[in-house]
Structures are given as C-alpha cells and as structure tokens.
Write a protein that holds these residues in place. Structure first.
Motif, short mmCIF file in Angstrom:
data_model
loop_
_atom_site.label_atom_id
_atom_site.label_comp_id
_atom_site.label_asym_id
_atom_site.label_seq_id
_atom_site.Cartn_x
_atom_site.Cartn_y
_atom_site.Cartn_z
N THR A 154 -6.19 -2.23 7.13
CA THR A 154 -7.32 -1.56 7.76
C THR A 154 -6.85 -0.26 8.39
OG1 THR A 154 -9.10 -1.87 9.38
CG2 THR A 154 -7.00 -2.93 9.87
N GLY A 155 -7.72 0.36 9.18
CA GLY A 155 -7.40 1.59 9.87
C GLY A 155 -8.20 1.65 11.15
N GLY A 156 -8.61 2.84 11.55
CA GLY A 156 -8.93 4.02 10.83
C GLY A 156 -9.44 3.78 9.43
N GLU A 157 -9.19 4.77 8.60
CA GLU A 157 -9.52 4.67 7.19
C GLU A 157 -8.21 4.56 6.39
OE1 GLU A 157 -10.45 4.26 3.61
OE2 GLU A 157 -11.93 4.00 5.21
N PRO A 158 -7.90 3.36 5.88
CA PRO A 158 -6.60 3.17 5.25
C PRO A 158 -6.37 3.99 4.00
CG PRO A 158 -8.00 1.26 4.88
CD PRO A 158 -8.69 2.12 5.89
N LEU A 159 -7.44 4.27 3.24
CA LEU A 159 -7.25 4.94 1.96
C LEU A 159 -6.89 6.41 2.10
CD1 LEU A 159 -10.07 3.40 -0.25
CD2 LEU A 159 -7.81 2.51 0.29
N ILE A 160 -7.02 7.00 3.30
CA ILE A 160 -6.62 8.40 3.47
C ILE A 160 -5.15 8.51 3.83
CG2 ILE A 160 -8.96 9.11 4.14
CD1 ILE A 160 -7.94 9.33 7.02
N ASP A 161 -4.49 7.40 4.12
CA ASP A 161 -3.06 7.45 4.38
C ASP A 161 -2.35 7.86 3.10
OD1 ASP A 161 -0.93 6.26 6.59
OD2 ASP A 161 -0.19 6.11 4.53
N ARG A 162 -1.52 8.89 3.17
CA ARG A 162 -0.92 9.44 1.95
C ARG A 162 0.01 8.44 1.27
NH1 ARG A 162 3.12 14.04 4.57
NH2 ARG A 162 4.46 12.61 5.76
N GLU A 163 0.47 7.44 1.98
CA GLU A 163 1.36 6.44 1.40
C GLU A 163 0.66 5.12 1.13
OE1 GLU A 163 5.02 8.50 3.80
OE2 GLU A 163 4.25 6.57 4.45
N PHE A 164 -0.69 5.13 1.19
CA PHE A 164 -1.41 3.89 0.94
C PHE A 164 -1.08 3.28 -0.42
CE2 PHE A 164 -4.91 1.74 -1.18
CZ PHE A 164 -5.08 0.66 -0.34
N PRO A 165 -1.11 4.03 -1.54
CA PRO A 165 -0.86 3.38 -2.83
C PRO A 165 0.48 2.64 -2.88
CG PRO A 165 -1.79 5.55 -3.17
CD PRO A 165 -1.46 5.46 -1.72
N GLU A 166 1.55 3.28 -2.41
CA GLU A 166 2.86 2.64 -2.44
C GLU A 166 2.92 1.44 -1.49
OE1 GLU A 166 3.70 7.09 -3.15
OE2 GLU A 166 2.34 5.87 -1.96
N THR A 167 2.34 1.61 -0.30
CA THR A 167 2.37 0.53 0.68
C THR A 167 1.57 -0.67 0.19
OG1 THR A 167 2.53 2.19 2.45
CG2 THR A 167 1.92 -0.04 3.10
N TYR A 168 0.38 -0.40 -0.33
CA TYR A 168 -0.46 -1.48 -0.85
C TYR A 168 0.24 -2.20 -2.00
CZ TYR A 168 -4.21 -3.80 -3.40
OH TYR A 168 -4.96 -4.74 -4.06
N ALA A 169 0.80 -1.44 -2.95
CA ALA A 169 1.47 -2.04 -4.10
C ALA A 169 2.66 -2.88 -3.66
CB ALA A 169 1.91 -0.96 -5.08
N TYR A 170 3.37 -2.42 -2.66
CA TYR A 170 4.52 -3.18 -2.17
C TYR A 170 4.06 -4.52 -1.59
CZ TYR A 170 9.02 -4.13 0.00
OH TYR A 170 10.22 -4.71 0.33
N ALA A 171 3.00 -4.50 -0.78
CA ALA A 171 2.48 -5.75 -0.21
C ALA A 171 2.02 -6.69 -1.32
CB ALA A 171 1.32 -5.45 0.75
#
Length: 404
Positions: A154-171
């Motif tokens: 979650t956030g804020g808005e999580p999808l605007i975090d520039r590292e969201f794709p890598e962080t999400y994929a890692y999880a």
C-alpha cells in the motif's frame, strides 16, 4: 479430497533495470498459523494439507523429485491446473519453510507519496519518502522469514514508487500472496501492467472517488485523474486482473453515490466506505468531509491479531502493530527480525485503557475473566481523542451534558 486433503523454486527478479525473468512457481506450499496450505496466486481456492503431506512436499522439492499424483489431482480439481508428472516439483511450486515468529500477514507502506491530494486521506501530509532498493529487499526477506504469507502493498500510492515493479516481483518470488491497494492511476502503464500480468496479485483494491471527470478530478485535486483511472480499469480488466472496487462517499461526491457503485460493479466486487477517520497524526481534517446522510454505525471492535500474527511496516521499515497503532514501533532495519518478538507486548499495552479512557468500566474484565463491553479499538480511540472529535464518533459513553 482423500487422505485428509481438503480443497479450500525461487528466482530473484532483476535489480538492474533489465527485463525480469518470469516467475518460477505456479503454486505456493506454506505453513499458515496452525495450518498447511497449497495456494495459487491470483485465485481464491486452495488446498489444505495435513502436516504429513506438507513434509512430503518439502522433501520432494528438496530431492528434485516430480510432484506426487495426489498433488497433481488436487491442482486439477482446485484450479484446472495440469501439472506435468515428469517435471520436478521445485520447478512448479515454492515450498516455504516454517517460521518460529508466527507472523502470517503483513502490510507494507512502500511509499507515503501520492499523485492525488484527497481531503479524506488518513495519512495527512504525504511525502515521497522511502527506503533505497536494497533495504526494501531486506525488509521483504525479514517478512518472509517471519512467516508472512499474505502481504498487502500500500501507500500513499504504491504504483508511483519507481521501484515498485522490482519490489513487487521480489515479494512474489519469495512465495507471498499479494494484494495491492491503489488509486489505479498508473495501471495502464506498460511496466506496471506487464509486472502484474506476469505475476498476478490475489486482487487489486482500487478506490473510486467519482463517476464523472468533474467530480473525480475535483475530489483528487488532480486534473486528468478520472481519465487515467478509467484507462487503468480497462487495462486491468483486459489483462484479467482481479479487481475489488472501494467506493468512497464524502460530502464532495455523495451526489454521485449510485453512479459510483454502478461504475464499480461493472469492473469487480464493490464495497462502500462512508466514515472518515482522523489522520495518523491525530488531525481532525478528514472528519468534516463525511456525508452525514451516508454515515454508518461502526462495527464493534471485538479484538484482533495485530502485533501477534500481523504487523505493518512503514516506508522506513518501522514495524508497528497496524496502520493505526504506529507507536511504539520497532526499527526493523536496525534490530532485524528479532525485534518482532516485542510486538505482542506492544499490542497488549496499546489496548489498555489510558488517557481519555482511564477509569472506563467498559474495558474491564468481569470476575470470570471475560472481556469488557468496550467496542472501540483503543489506538483508534486515541486518534479521535487527539483530534478532539465528538465522543459519539468512537465511544459508547454519551457526551456529558453542558453545565448550565
């Protein structure tokens, strides 16, 4: 299923900006509190295992052997998934180890920043702050080792975090079942959509703030927001992502309440939210945004597992019992996973009747040790008290009559 079974490999993603490889598993085999489950990301149904079956799968994966026939049958029945009987189990399923820390669920506020400026937001002032990439990865490792199977990002808005794709994929590749709370404004972007399509979340929880451009853009204080939101909805539906729509009704958009519900129901499961809370800093600013005609009586608080089997992590890796009871917190990046052992005591302490609730008899246990009749979460009550909100908003005691 027979033998007590009931229906109910790991790859690190690229951290260099290169295209990420596809996920290494179709299934997750994991302890969950006192149970053992087989789950498939993006699906509700699962398989509940007896302990002996979990041990069998753990040994099978370690040895590099193929899936046992009973798992092949269960996967076919639960999800219509046809497992290759010749393929090693570890190429199909990630088998998670038990954890001594007993945490089953968590939420992670990846960044408090947001591209919207909604008046009802419980976060108050939202800053674009968070940890560097390596620390985000370390936090997720701690969560995995703590036993977290279900993780809300979650956030804020999580999808605007520039590292969201890598962080999400890692999880995802750690073997977590993921949900995302978002405003949906970034869903149509290729890097976001491709990440979520390759590694589907259990569901996405998207907020609805209006049914027309004028109302939605006005509520979010962001020109063009409604267009980005609806494009994101269409892109997510076309990609087959599971959507849950949360209609937020306030004084600014209540005139479109029915239209917002209709919009939400055309894309997925719909829930309606009407009661606003103070900010996490105890600021009363969101409360006046409530639409009086739509307010609902709050559900009684009957206790929760916050701090015992669930915890929240803010953008700096501070672990607290939940999003509301943020202090005291544990600096996980400094203390490491052992710090989580203190959360249960913090949770119990935060539920004590102190401050504005001192002396209240609703919270006391009776002679048989049964809990008292207080129906309010103590950390939530504290926020209302700090915001100087009317007592009727959070307490069973009536406001005292004014002295004449």
């Amino acid at each position: 299923m027979h033998d007590g079974t009931k229906l109910h490999a790991f790859t690190r993603p690229s951290l260099t900006g290169e295209p990420m490889p596809g996920p290494s598993h179709e299934l997750i085999v994991s302890p969950f509190l006192a149970e053992y489950l087989v789950l498939r990301p993006g699906h509700d149904s699962g398989v509940q295992l007896p302990h002996v079956r979990y041990l069998e799968l753990s040994k099978t994966a370690s040895a590099g052997d193929p899936s046992p026939q009973w798992l092949i049958d269960a996967a076919s029945q639960a999800w219509g998934l046809e497992l290759d009987p010749r393929q090693p189990l570890r190429d199909t399923a990630i088998v998670r180890a038990p954890s001594p820390y007993g945490m089953a669920r968590a939420s992670y506020e990846i960044n408090m920043g947001c591209d919207y400026d909604c008046p009802h937001c419980y976060l108050g002032l939202k800053k674009f702050q968070g940890m560097p990439r390596d620390e985000k990865i370390r936090l997720l490792d701690i969560m995995r080792d703590a036993g977290v199977l279900w993780l809300q990002i979650t956030g804020g808005e999580p999808l605007i975090d520039r590292e969201f794709p890598e962080t999400y994929a890692y999880a995802y590749d750690l073997g977590m079942m993921l949900t995302i709370s978002s405003n949906g404004s970034q869903l149509a972007k290729d890097n976001i959509l491709s990440t979520l399509t390759a590694r589907p979340p259990h569901h996405m929880s998207l907020s609805v703030y209006g049914a027309t451009e004028e109302t939605y853009d006005g509520f979010t204080r962001n020109r063009g927001a409604f267009g980005r939101f609806t494009r994101g909805l269409d892109a997510a539906r076309e990609a087959g992502l599971r959507l849950q729509l949360n209609v937020v009704i306030s004084s600014d958009n209540a005139h479109e309440a029915d239209a917002m519900v209709s919009l939400a129901e055309s894309y997925g499961e719909c829930f309606v939210f009407t009661n606003m809370s103070p900010t996490i800093a105890g600021d009363a600013a969101p409360i006046p945004t409530q639409a009086a005609a739509y307010l609902r009586e709050r559900k009684p608080f009957t206790g929760c597992n916050a701090g015992h089997t669930f915890f929240h992590a803010d953008p700096f890796g501070h672990a607290s019992i939940c999003k509301i009871g943020r202090d005291p917190h544990i600096p996980l990046m400094q203390e490491g996973i052992e710090g989580l052992k203190r959360l249960g005591g913090i949770a119990d302490g935060l539920q004590l009747r102190t401050g504005g609730c001192a002396g209240c008899t609703f919270g006391q246990k009776d002679a048989d040790g049964n809990p008292g009749g207080c129906t309010t979460c103590r950390p939530m009550a504290k926020l209302y008290q700090e915001a100087k909100a009317p007592r009727k908003m959070y307490c069973q005691h009536p406001d005292p009559e004014p002295v004449r």
